[in-house]
Design an enzyme around this catalytic site. Sequence first.
Site, PDB file in Angstrom:
ATOM      1  N   ASP A 108       0.750  -0.805  -0.298  1.00  0.00           N
ATOM      2  CA  ASP A 108       0.065  -0.128  -0.033  1.00  0.00           C
ATOM      3  C   ASP A 108       0.649   1.421  -0.082  1.00  0.00           C
ATOM      4  O   ASP A 108       2.448   1.279   0.022  1.00  0.00           O
ATOM      5  CB  ASP A 108      -1.150  -0.085   1.188  1.00  0.00           C
ATOM      6  CG  ASP A 108      -2.071   1.384   0.866  1.00  0.00           C
ATOM      7  OD1 ASP A 108      -2.256   1.519  -0.101  1.00  0.00           O
ATOM      8  OD2 ASP A 108      -3.007   1.025   1.379  1.00  0.00           O
TER       9      ASP A 108
HETATM   10  C1  NOJ Z   1      -4.438   4.229   0.027  1.00  0.00           C
HETATM   11  C2  NOJ Z   1      -4.883   3.101  -0.239  1.00  0.00           C
HETATM   12  O1  NOJ Z   1      -5.474   2.223   1.430  1.00  0.00           O
HETATM   13  C3  NOJ Z   1      -5.391   2.237  -1.335  1.00  0.00           C
HETATM   14  O2  NOJ Z   1      -5.857   1.575  -1.042  1.00  0.00           O
HETATM   15  C4  NOJ Z   1      -4.798   2.504  -2.279  1.00  0.00           C
HETATM   16  O3  NOJ Z   1      -4.842   2.163  -3.835  1.00  0.00           O
HETATM   17  C5  NOJ Z   1      -3.852   3.963  -2.788  1.00  0.00           C
HETATM   18  N1  NOJ Z   1      -3.657   4.058  -1.221  1.00  0.00           N
HETATM   19  C6  NOJ Z   1      -3.472   4.560  -3.956  1.00  0.00           C
HETATM   20  O4  NOJ Z   1      -4.199   5.449  -3.715  1.00  0.00           O
END
Ligand code: NOJ
Length: 803
Positions: free
Chosen positions: A284
């Site tokens: 993430d």
């Molecule tokens: C954080 C989020 O938890 C995730 O789901 C997302 O894909 C990424 N940011 C990118 O925006």
Amino acid sequence: MAPQGKLQLCAALLSAVGLVVGQNTTWDHSLYTTSPPVYPSPNATGLAWESAFAQARNFVAQLTLEEKAQLVTGTAGPCVGNIAPIPRLGFLGLCLQDGPLAIRQADYASVFPAGLTAAASWDKGLIYQRGLDIGAEFKGKGAHIALGPVAGPLGRSGYGGRNWEGFSPDPYLTGVAFEMTIQAMQRSGVQATAKHYIGNEQETQRNPSLSPNNVTIEALSSNIDDRTMHEVYLWPFQNAVRVGVASMMCSYNRINGSYGCQNSKALNGLLKDELGFQGYVMSDWEAVHSGVASIEAGLDMNMPGGIAFTVPTPSFWGANITLAVNNGSLNVDRLDDMCRRIMTPYFHLHQNVNYPPIDGSEGDLNFFPLSSYVYNFTKGPSNIDVRDNHAGLIRELGAAGTVLLKNKNNILPLKAPKNIGVFGNDAGDLTNGLYSLAGGFASGDYEYGTLAVAGGSGTGRLTYVVPPLEAIKARARQDGSLVQYILNNTLLTSGSGFSSIFPTPPEVCLVFLKTWATEGYDRTTLLADWNSTAVVNAVAAYCNNTIVVTHSGGLNTLPFANHPNVTAILAAHLPGQETGNSIVDILYGAVNPSGKLPYTIALQESDYAFADITNSTALLETENPDAWQSDFTEQLLIDYRHFDYHNQTVAYEFGFGLSYTTFGLSNLTVRNVYAAGNISATPPRAAVVPGGNPTLWDVLYRATATITNTGRVAGAAVPQLYLSLPQLPGETAVTPPKVLRGFEKVSLQPGQSAMVSFDFVRRDLSSWDTRKQMWTIAPGRIGVMAGFSSRDIRGQTSFAPLS
Ligand code: NOJ
């Protein structure tokens, strides 16, 4: 701090973290604060992707060390995540885009119903079609990797801010929806990302923070025992691996004390070893907290690449990988495995051949633009319209995911009412723009405008929305009806009365309520927002035919459910851009409701097994880096399992939903379809394939039942199959009284019958045996319950698979 003192502090803080239930006194926090080391990271063998794996092997063999480091580390580029091109090999790079219900930042793209809505439809065909259409839009925009779907959060707590991104707190229902979505998206040509792996059940303290005295306070640790991990949280991810998901996104939180993106047990052990995952683990965004340690623990791709969100350097990876290989602290074989894992799905989905270029407008639309591109990404024409005819599916699924909870005296469907009142701030058009992420995660939480989609990276940029009021006006015009409205909740609850606006009470009063939810925050109440209870009571005091519609990023308790003037209630979830049309189709009976609750609505908030997860003042001021602990002490007993075990009355149970017709279920039978009388308790030994031991997927039993439409109009039933599994000998964790193990959606004309069948694979009949470390069928009889909700059981039988 001495270990003893630390434990006491943790225990003292547990109630502040909440989510503590008391039925199991054997759960010992100290057993779950560490995660066992599992090394080395298993190499992919390309199983089930053989020819693509050979292409990947060949590609990686041509890379320099620097190019390998570059292939696994994100960089600045036009997309939310970017892997740099390697022009000399004809590789144009990878474009990663959010999210689970739309290509989030893009214009001229559709906003689909949320995962929660898809789950509420219980319609495998529509769920699959949604995946196909979403996948086609990503591909049309030149995105190689879609950052969805979601099965973590699963929805352990109703307060979870991101539950709507996923499907249902039931792992079986989520498992089916997850795997169908992944298969469909990848059939459209885009790589799917199963996220967030794992235990990502709350937003509060999902990331480390600084204490008042500048001490780094670590992210929340989700403390999960082995059996609960397998039977609840890992379950849908196992489905994802089995159907060949390209990538997995590891989560922000810690799991049993160790960060999700450097947890060797979760990544090397469960995912790559036990489940045989052949794709790549992507972090993430900013969830990487180390260099070599995260690589050795099983992480394959670092996103967005830099230590900080907005700049690609400095990075724990990138040039540090080159350094680590050169100085001998990282074996290049592991780096090669990471590269092969990343390139195999790319070749498997033929993304190297004529893949559409990245839409030229993407960089400008990016919410988190990474500064100064170092690499030259090839971009195509701008503002490509990828919506196609997807509005049809969106309208249909929006209606199919709407659950009719109450329908007093069959007041619905509407019979051409001549005088209609529309109330509430959720009924009208948007007033703060079409993109709820425009001003940050919480910016969609404003007063006036219908809630078609919730917030954060899982949102979508609407190109239009059909608000309920607009659709109601259009439909009412066909009958020459009067539509009057008050959308101001403050005015509605001010006690000023309706008489000047409505000289006579309308024949029907439609109240639209909304409940905001977003990434980054958990909800603080299960009630709908904006003084919703008072709004309903005010309208119902004046109007004896009050119909309530909720648009919500999660479950709502409904204190007005038994109000005599509240004649109907519809939980419409998050329907996407066609929201108004979807609800009008249901209200006027063009579509017979067939949605079922994918969660339980309790009588009151305090009945749930979870507590408010944001109510944690003590923790917000802590100076103890390890203070944030969330013990999953309820183990397997989430959602209906909790209410069933405690034999507790609920308002509307899991699986419940009314129709404009009625259904009967008869002739429930179960038979052995596999090596009759010769079933072993544990899976036969077999080499692991994607999804684990392949014999877990052998169909061992099949149930059949006859479903009949006993009413007067055509409609669709959702027969549901629950099993009551015996307890494994010596097992202390409570086995839930029943678990969902099958469902189908069946459309029937009045008087028509159909036979439905439900296959039970080995995993469906098994419990996770923590001592054997195997799925095991417990001795004894398995109860079979078929019906139309978790508490509307119409047929029962049992069988003993081992005898
Ligand atoms: C954080 C989020 O938890 C995730 O789901 C997302 O894909 C990424 N940011 C990118 O925006």
